[in-house]
Design an enzyme around this catalytic site. Structure first.
Site, PDB file in Angstrom:
ATOM      1  N   GLY A  18       0.893  -1.329  -0.481  1.00  9.49           N
ATOM      2  CA  GLY A  18      -0.061  -0.109  -0.441  1.00  9.49           C
ATOM      3  C   GLY A  18       0.593   1.023  -0.102  1.00  9.49           C
ATOM      4  O   GLY A  18       1.455   1.456   0.789  1.00  9.49           O
ATOM      5  N   GLY A  20      -0.245   4.155   0.312  1.00 11.88           N
ATOM      6  CA  GLY A  20      -1.161   5.707   0.917  1.00 11.88           C
ATOM      7  C   GLY A  20      -0.625   6.232   1.577  1.00 11.88           C
ATOM      8  O   GLY A  20       0.825   6.360   1.433  1.00 11.88           O
ATOM      9  N   PHE A  21      -0.979   6.796   2.643  1.00 12.95           N
ATOM     10  CA  PHE A  21      -0.358   7.647   3.277  1.00 12.95           C
ATOM     11  C   PHE A  21       0.757   7.535   4.136  1.00 12.95           C
ATOM     12  O   PHE A  21       1.917   7.501   4.526  1.00 12.95           O
ATOM     13  CB  PHE A  21      -1.176   8.947   4.171  1.00 12.95           C
ATOM     14  CG  PHE A  21      -2.418   9.919   3.274  1.00 12.95           C
ATOM     15  CD1 PHE A  21      -1.532  10.672   3.573  1.00 12.95           C
ATOM     16  CD2 PHE A  21      -3.358   9.846   3.377  1.00 12.95           C
ATOM     17  CE1 PHE A  21      -1.882  12.202   2.598  1.00 12.95           C
ATOM     18  CE2 PHE A  21      -3.824  10.469   2.564  1.00 12.95           C
ATOM     19  CZ  PHE A  21      -2.979  12.145   2.213  1.00 12.95           C
ATOM     20  N   GLU A 178     -19.278  17.609   2.059  1.00 12.51           N
ATOM     21  CA  GLU A 178     -17.799  18.243   1.382  1.00 12.51           C
ATOM     22  C   GLU A 178     -18.871  17.679  -0.359  1.00 12.51           C
ATOM     23  O   GLU A 178     -18.299  18.740  -0.823  1.00 12.51           O
ATOM     24  CB  GLU A 178     -16.418  17.658   1.042  1.00 12.51           C
ATOM     25  CG  GLU A 178     -16.089  17.765   2.394  1.00 12.51           C
ATOM     26  CD  GLU A 178     -14.490  18.087   2.695  1.00 12.51           C
ATOM     27  OE1 GLU A 178     -13.872  18.305   3.955  1.00 12.51           O
ATOM     28  OE2 GLU A 178     -13.995  16.934   2.250  1.00 12.51           O
ATOM     29  N   ASP A 308      -5.326   2.831   7.839  1.00 15.68           N
ATOM     30  CA  ASP A 308      -7.348   2.530   7.636  1.00 15.68           C
ATOM     31  C   ASP A 308      -7.231   1.224   7.926  1.00 15.68           C
ATOM     32  O   ASP A 308      -8.329   1.002   8.170  1.00 15.68           O
ATOM     33  CB  ASP A 308      -7.081   3.431   6.222  1.00 15.68           C
ATOM     34  CG  ASP A 308      -7.579   4.807   6.391  1.00 15.68           C
ATOM     35  OD1 ASP A 308      -7.701   5.237   7.155  1.00 15.68           O
ATOM     36  OD2 ASP A 308      -8.691   4.817   5.607  1.00 15.68           O
TER      37      ASP A 308
HETATM   38  C1  LIG Z   1     -12.776  11.294   0.276  1.00 17.51           C
HETATM   39  C2  LIG Z   1     -12.132  10.275   1.058  1.00 17.51           C
HETATM   40  C3  LIG Z   1     -12.094  12.552   1.806  1.00 17.51           C
HETATM   41  C4  LIG Z   1     -10.604  12.390   2.664  1.00 17.51           C
HETATM   42  N1  LIG Z   1     -10.947  13.559   3.626  1.00 17.51           N
HETATM   43  C5  LIG Z   1      -9.857  13.248   4.462  1.00 17.51           C
HETATM   44  C6  LIG Z   1      -9.613  14.901   4.872  1.00 17.51           C
HETATM   45  O1  LIG Z   1      -9.594  16.149   4.674  1.00 17.51           O
HETATM   46  N2  LIG Z   1      -8.631  14.436   6.615  1.00 17.51           N
HETATM   47  C7  LIG Z   1      -8.126  13.284   6.469  1.00 17.51           C
HETATM   48  O2  LIG Z   1      -6.703  13.730   7.596  1.00 17.51           O
HETATM   49  N3  LIG Z   1      -8.555  12.283   6.294  1.00 17.51           N
HETATM   50  C8  LIG Z   1      -8.949  11.706   5.162  1.00 17.51           C
HETATM   51  N4  LIG Z   1      -9.427  11.596   4.161  1.00 17.51           N
HETATM   52  C9  LIG Z   1      -9.280   9.850   4.893  1.00 17.51           C
HETATM   53  C10 LIG Z   1      -7.788   9.611   4.599  1.00 17.51           C
HETATM   54  O3  LIG Z   1      -7.689   9.348   3.302  1.00 17.51           O
HETATM   55  C11 LIG Z   1      -7.720   8.237   5.084  1.00 17.51           C
HETATM   56  O4  LIG Z   1      -7.455   7.854   6.042  1.00 17.51           O
HETATM   57  C12 LIG Z   1      -6.247   7.595   4.501  1.00 17.51           C
HETATM   58  O5  LIG Z   1      -5.877   8.453   2.445  1.00 17.51           O
HETATM   59  C13 LIG Z   1      -5.814   6.879   4.954  1.00 17.51           C
HETATM   60  O6  LIG Z   1      -4.104   5.974   4.833  1.00 17.51           O
HETATM   61  P1  LIG Z   1      -3.763   4.507   3.797  1.00 17.51           P
HETATM   62  O7  LIG Z   1      -1.970   4.159   3.756  1.00 17.51           O
HETATM   63  O8  LIG Z   1      -4.424   3.751   5.314  1.00 17.51           O
HETATM   64  O9  LIG Z   1      -4.722   3.897   3.246  1.00 17.51           O
HETATM   65  P2  LIG Z   1      -5.393   4.622   1.621  1.00 17.51           P
HETATM   66  O10 LIG Z   1      -4.689   6.382   1.836  1.00 17.51           O
HETATM   67  O11 LIG Z   1      -6.111   3.675   0.761  1.00 17.51           O
HETATM   68  O12 LIG Z   1      -3.607   3.773   0.870  1.00 17.51           O
HETATM   69  C14 LIG Z   1      -4.243   2.010   0.733  1.00 17.51           C
HETATM   70  C15 LIG Z   1      -3.168   1.996  -0.184  1.00 17.51           C
HETATM   71  O13 LIG Z   1      -3.197   0.109  -0.672  1.00 17.51           O
HETATM   72  C16 LIG Z   1      -3.372  -0.239  -2.146  1.00 17.51           C
HETATM   73  N5  LIG Z   1      -4.069  -1.188  -2.019  1.00 17.51           N
HETATM   74  C17 LIG Z   1      -4.865  -1.766  -1.310  1.00 17.51           C
HETATM   75  N6  LIG Z   1      -4.546  -2.979  -1.483  1.00 17.51           N
HETATM   76  C18 LIG Z   1      -4.267  -3.537  -2.189  1.00 17.51           C
HETATM   77  C19 LIG Z   1      -3.551  -4.973  -2.424  1.00 17.51           C
HETATM   78  N7  LIG Z   1      -4.386  -5.797  -2.105  1.00 17.51           N
HETATM   79  N8  LIG Z   1      -2.403  -4.940  -3.100  1.00 17.51           N
HETATM   80  C20 LIG Z   1      -1.748  -3.471  -3.753  1.00 17.51           C
HETATM   81  N9  LIG Z   1      -1.892  -2.156  -3.118  1.00 17.51           N
HETATM   82  C21 LIG Z   1      -3.308  -2.508  -2.049  1.00 17.51           C
HETATM   83  C22 LIG Z   1      -3.898   0.891  -3.032  1.00 17.51           C
HETATM   84  O14 LIG Z   1      -4.247   1.639  -3.658  1.00 17.51           O
HETATM   85  C23 LIG Z   1      -3.945   2.522  -1.901  1.00 17.51           C
HETATM   86  O15 LIG Z   1      -2.947   2.873  -3.011  1.00 17.51           O
HETATM   87  C24 LIG Z   1     -10.763  11.108   2.966  1.00 17.51           C
HETATM   88  C25 LIG Z   1     -11.204   9.578   2.678  1.00 17.51           C
HETATM   89  C26 LIG Z   1     -11.029   9.933   2.158  1.00 17.51           C
HETATM   90  C27 LIG Z   1     -12.111   8.510   0.935  1.00 17.51           C
END
Ligand SMILES: Cc1cc2nc3c(=O)[nH]c(=O)nc-3n(C[C@H](O)[C@H](O)[C@H](O)COP(=O)(O)OP(=O)(O)OC[C@H]3O[C@@H](n4cnc5c(N)ncnc54)[C@H](O)[C@@H]3O)c2cc1C
Length: 448
Positions: A18, A20-21, A178, A308
């Site tokens: 992943g 993401g953040f 939003e 997340d």
């Molecule tokens: C519409 C929306 C608005 C938001 N607004 C805010 C805000 O204003 N402020 C704030 O702080 N937070 C906000 N959030 C929440 C924030 O974006 C998330 O908490 C954050 O992105 C989580 O980060 P993460 O790295 O855990 O997951 P993600 O950012 O979801 O990244 C997960 C990554 O894993 C990859 N992945 C998943 N499964 C697989 C797999 N099986 N194989 C390979 N790759 C995979 C995905 O492609 C993705 O790139 C918002 C969320 C959404 C949906």
């Protein structure tokens, strides 16, 4: 097949699933250590900035403003290797992940950072017919549906009677609020400037939530402010009401009412990414993996869950919210603990630094709780705080510059960003495919 690009000169190998953040925060911290080689695996070759997805969906920003190439992020770091793959299975005992096309990567430490997916709560028809807003793909799909409806009504105004301009938004959290505010602004300001034959006054935006207030985590004053701003912008609030069925051309509400609509936007909740179920680990609240205070998983040494996809307890013992800041900070702490473990030092518990929460309601309207005492600000000041915080969170300098130009442009001009209908399939509608919609035609636009 195993990873062909092992780095023999590095002492330790880390695999992160992943980008993401959480995954990015972890990889960026590990990149500073030459003894570690990292394989960062994502099904996309880009990092997507979810907080701004609603701006892509409503044509305020382009997709490339909020997506940044993972390879570009790590171009200068030869101990970070990016792999484009969908991971479908995880063996936590051997710290091995397997992709859907059969490749395998094994590591000394494994970080699960796969994020979330929309939760439709088993609502009939929702996963097939509603438009979620969780990924760039979702956002461009939704943008094409909105623009497709506008184009069709521009040519055939009678489609309004069939619900073509009825927009139903499910969920009164940040995503729902939003997108409701941005859509209202788009219909009030940019659409009249661009569609000369379209009766935009016939459009209806309805925002539904089972609860009794929007943006629940904020104060009562904020609840009143959000409701006032959205109502002034002609968003109809239906609190205490949810959706119990979504068809191709209608939504059936919990109070029995029906709405003819071709655009149900789903901001109704999230749950852990499917990967959480493919690890053989126990799943807690929201299908997420329960992380221990040091972000490792009980019974799986060397395996970490961050962002997340994880339930991470806050100081009061309750899970922290699914936020970008929690994800970024937990990714960095996991990296610190991995390095500590490799160096034979003790791991530290994760301590979240809460910088507050904020939500944009529309042009020149936002709310924010900032600082340690969660001081609440509303209006233009909160809007500016929101712009600053989100621009500073963006991954690349180019993104920051382009997004800031687009935002500034939006504030001072009447035309929005790229109104690009690039997903023909999302815009294509068979107006006769839903008998319930036909029965509701005319009635719902008159009722609302
Ligand atoms: C519409 C929306 C608005 C938001 N607004 C805010 C805000 O204003 N402020 C704030 O702080 N937070 C906000 N959030 C929440 C924030 O974006 C998330 O908490 C954050 O992105 C989580 O980060 P993460 O790295 O855990 O997951 P993600 O950012 O979801 O990244 C997960 C990554 O894993 C990859 N992945 C998943 N499964 C697989 C797999 N099986 N194989 C390979 N790759 C995979 C995905 O492609 C993705 O790139 C918002 C969320 C959404 C949906």
């Amino acid at each position: 097949m195993s990873d062909k690009r092992e780095a023999p000169d590095r002492a330790h190998r880390v695999v992160i699933v992943g980008g993401g953040f959480a995954g990015l925060g972890c990889a960026q911290r590990l990149a500073e250590n030459d003894d570690v080689s990292v394989t960062l695996i994502d099904r996309n070759n880009y990092h997507q900035f979810q907080p701004l997805l609603y701006q892509v969906a409503t044509s305020l920003l382009g997709g490339s403003d909020i997506a940044h190439s993972l390879r570009a992020v790590f171009a200068g770091q030869d101990n970070i290797d990016v792999k484009l793959a969908e991971i479908s299975a995880v063996d936590t005992a051997t710290k091995t992940v397997r992709s859907s096309d059969g490749d395998e990567w094994t590591a000394d430490a494994l970080v699960l950072a796969a994020g979330s997916q929309p939760n439709f709560f088993d609502t009939p028809g929702a996963s097939e017919n509603a438009f979620p807003l969780y990924s760039l793909d979702n956002a461009t799909n939704l943008r094409s549906r909105i623009l497709g409806l506008l184009e069709q009504v521009d040519r055939d105004p009678t489609l309004v009677q069939r619900g073509a301009l009825n927009f139903v938004i499910v969920g009164g959290g940040p995503t729902g609020v939003e997108v409701a505010g941005a859509l209202a602004d788009m219909l009030a300001v940019t659409v009249p400037a661009e569609y000369h034959d379209l009766d935009v006054g016939a459009a209806r935006i309805q925002l539904l939530d089972y609860g009794d207030a929007l943006l629940k985590p904020f104060s009562d004053t904020a609840h009143a402010y959000v409701a006032k701003v959205l109502t002034e912008r002609k968003v109809q609030l239906r609190l205490g009401t949810g959706v119990k069925e979504v068809g191709p051309g209608h939504a059936r509400l919990s109070d029995g009412a029906g709405i003819a609509t071709r655009c149900v936007i789903w901001g109704g909740g999230i749950k852990a990414a499917p990967l959480a179920a493919n690890c053989g680990l126990a799943q807690g609240h929201g299908g997420r993996v329960d992380a221990q205070p040091d972000l490792t998983i009980a019974g799986s040494p060397g395996v970490y869950a961050v962002g997340d996809v994880a339930n991470i307890a806050g100081p009061d013992g309750k899970p922290l919210p699914q936020l970008g800041s929690v994800a970024l900070q937990s990714g960095k702490t996991a990296a610190d603990n991995i390095l500590a473990e490799f160096g034979g030092k003790p791991r530290k518990p994760f301590a979240y630094h809460d910088k507050g929460i904020m939500a944009m309601i529309g042009r020149r309207a936002a709310i924010a709780e900032v600082g340690k005492d969660h001081h609440e600000i509303h209006g233009q000041l909160a809007h500016i705080a929101w712009l600053g915080v989100h621009a500073s969170l963006m991954t690349g300098t180019r993104d920051k510059i382009e997004a800031t130009i687009d935002w500034s442009w939006d504030r001072f001009s009447k035309t929005g960003g790229p109104h690009v209908l690039d997903r023909g399939e999302a815009a294509e509608i068979n107006w006769d495919d839903d008998p319930a919609a036909t029965a509701l035609s005319g009635a719902s636009s008159a009722a609302s």
